[in-house]
Design a protein around this motif. Structure first.
Motif, PDB file in Angstrom:
ATOM      1  N   TRP A   1      -7.894  -5.185   2.412  1.00 57.45           N
ATOM      2  CA  TRP A   1      -8.196  -4.146   1.430  1.00 57.45           C
ATOM      3  C   TRP A   1      -8.219  -4.792   0.050  1.00 57.45           C
TER       4      TRP A   1
ATOM      5  N   ALA B   1      -7.462  -0.488  -3.832  1.00 57.11           N
ATOM      6  CA  ALA B   1      -6.580  -1.662  -3.846  1.00 57.11           C
ATOM      7  C   ALA B   1      -7.067  -2.662  -4.884  1.00 57.11           C
TER       8      ALA B   1
ATOM      9  N   SER C   1       0.850  -1.191   0.000  1.00 59.04           N
ATOM     10  CA  SER C   1       0.000   0.000   0.000  1.00 59.04           C
ATOM     11  C   SER C   1       0.883   1.236   0.000  1.00 59.04           C
TER      12      SER C   1
ATOM     13  N   ALA D   1      -7.943   4.271   0.203  1.00 58.02           N
ATOM     14  CA  ALA D   1      -6.892   3.340  -0.210  1.00 58.02           C
ATOM     15  C   ALA D   1      -7.428   1.912  -0.318  1.00 58.02           C
TER      16      ALA D   1
ATOM     17  N   SER E   1      -4.517  -3.891   6.254  1.00 61.03           N
ATOM     18  CA  SER E   1      -4.385  -3.818   4.797  1.00 61.03           C
ATOM     19  C   SER E   1      -4.583  -5.172   4.133  1.00 61.03           C
TER      20      SER E   1
END
Length: 421
Positions: free
Chosen positions: A123, A393, A76, A389, A120
């Protein structure tokens, strides 16, 4: 039979894990509510509020580590740039001798970024974190509404010019306006993308609009309108519903501008003089003093250390100047890179609901950064950008389902002979 049981177990495990991830997000939201604000109905010591908010961050990190014990993360650029932002924060806090408070804030930011790294893993470009975001901030707004019903005098105090504040938890009008604007915009986009029904959308949008109006927050209102226009525009070519909403919005805006111009002007002025309005309620004086103050080379590059986003005892109320004051031009470059990278990726994506939601969040944060601080430290604005974000992704690659191995019985001895006699 075993295959069906395995699928059921996997589904239950996934649902349980999703609930934990939602709880982690809720704890991050609680951590970023802050401890300063209006006087509440039941007085809450600031030390107690800080203990709750900091405890929520520690609990969020622990839960995230529990649900992701192998520390599997996804690449990320957003979280990577936030990690780099820790460098000028730490350098300035140590080099300038800012004290324990600055180092404590650095530790908080590190824990905040570490939790985002752990999250994350989930994501994937879907709207899961959009829904977590709406639920959590709607719960915060529900507490504001409950305080308004319980004690209208405490929720609309003269100290804030009759603007809505948090009477149960100390929240300022700009905070409430920000939360209301963000969930209104995201819910409208989910409705346009047919990811929610009209009744559910109305339950969120209508009371949030009322609370936004009661806060008289100009930044949140303008940010909502402009960011929503940009997000819907990104859907116009692929969504008939977006085209209809855009057409009606233009028509209603024209009618409101003609028929309610005086009422809108009075709402925006909030009883202030033109001079006070033009100086952004005194913000310009603080900004000029901050920029005119002499700085060493180290302070210019790395700032003076993480603080409470104030200068001379007055709030800075500008993300860029707050970053410049605390993290220097290095911090400004990293924050600008965050906005540019997220915005560039959003523009390169094909039209979709996820892209529209990301454009809304990025645009809102960019607009609000002019009169609100928070892009350089753990704050709701960094959570908004984290949701963006997650929307940008790439979808995670799913492995093909494995066929369960069937254990074969050994063949009888007579069947293993080469011929039958």
């Amino acid at each position: 039979m075993r295959s069906a049981d395995t699928r059921t177990h996997h589904t239950n495990h996934t649902n349980h894990r999703s609930k934990i991830v939602g709880a982690v997000w809720g704890l991050l939201v609680l951590n970023t509510l802050g401890s300063a604000g209006a006087v509440t109905i039941v007085p809450l010591p600031r030390s107690l509020i800080q203990m709750v908010t900091m405890g929520s961050l520690a609990a969020a990190f622990a839960l995230a580590l529990l649900v992701n014990p192998r520390v599997r993360v996804r690449a990320s650029a957003y979280v990577f740039l936030l990690t780099l932002l820790l460098v000028p924060s730490l350098i300035s806090s140590v080099d300038q001798g800012a004290g324990f408070g600055a180092l404590f804030r650095c530790g908080r930011l590190a824990l905040f970024v570490g939790t985002l790294w752990l999250l994350s893993r989930w994501w994937d470009g879907g709207t899961t974190f959009v829904r977590h975001h709406i639920r959590m901030y709607f719960a915060v707004l529900a507490s504001v509404a409950a305080g308004l019903v319980a004690s209208p005098g405490a929720a609309l105090p003269d100290l804030y010019g009759g603007r809505l504040v948090g009477a149960l938890w100390p929240l300022t009008p700009p905070q409430i306006g920000q939360y209301a604007a963000v969930i209104i915009g995201l819910t409208v986009l989910l409705l346009l993308g047919r990811r929610t029904d009209r009744t559910s959308a109305a339950v969120v949008i209508v009371p949030s609009l009322v609370l936004l109006a009661l806060t008289h927050t100009r930044t949140a209102t303008l940010g909502l309108v402009i960011a929503l226009v940009l997000a819907i525009t990104s859907l116009v070519l692929t969504s008939a519903a977006a085209r209809r909403v855009f057409s009606w919005a233009v028509l209603c805006a024209a009618v409101a501008a003609v028929g309610f111009s005086s009422a809108l002007q009075a709402w925006f002025l909030r009883g202030q003089s033109q001079e006070n309005f033009s100086s952004l309620t005194g913000r310009a004086k603080v900004w000029n003093a901050l920029l005119a103050a002499p700085r060493t080379t180290s302070e210019h590059l790395f700032g003076t250390g993480l603080g409470d986003k104030s200068y001379g005892g007055l709030p800075i109320d500008n993300s860029w100047l707050a970053v410049y004051n605390e993290q220097g031009v290095t911090g400004i470059a990293l924050v600008a890179a965050i906005i540019i990278v997220l915005g560039g990726v959003a523009l390169l994506r094909p039209p979709s609901l996820s892209r529209a939601c990301a454009i809304f969040l990025i645009s809102y944060c960019a607009i609000a950064s002019y009169t609100e601080a928070g892009l350089g430290d753990a704050s709701p604005y960094l959570l908004h950008l984290a949701v963006a974000a997650s929307l940008l992704a790439a979808p995670a690659e799913t492995a093909p389902p494995s066929t369960p191995e069937i254990r074969r019985r050994p063949a009888p001895r007579w069947a293993r002979t080469s011929e039958v006699t």
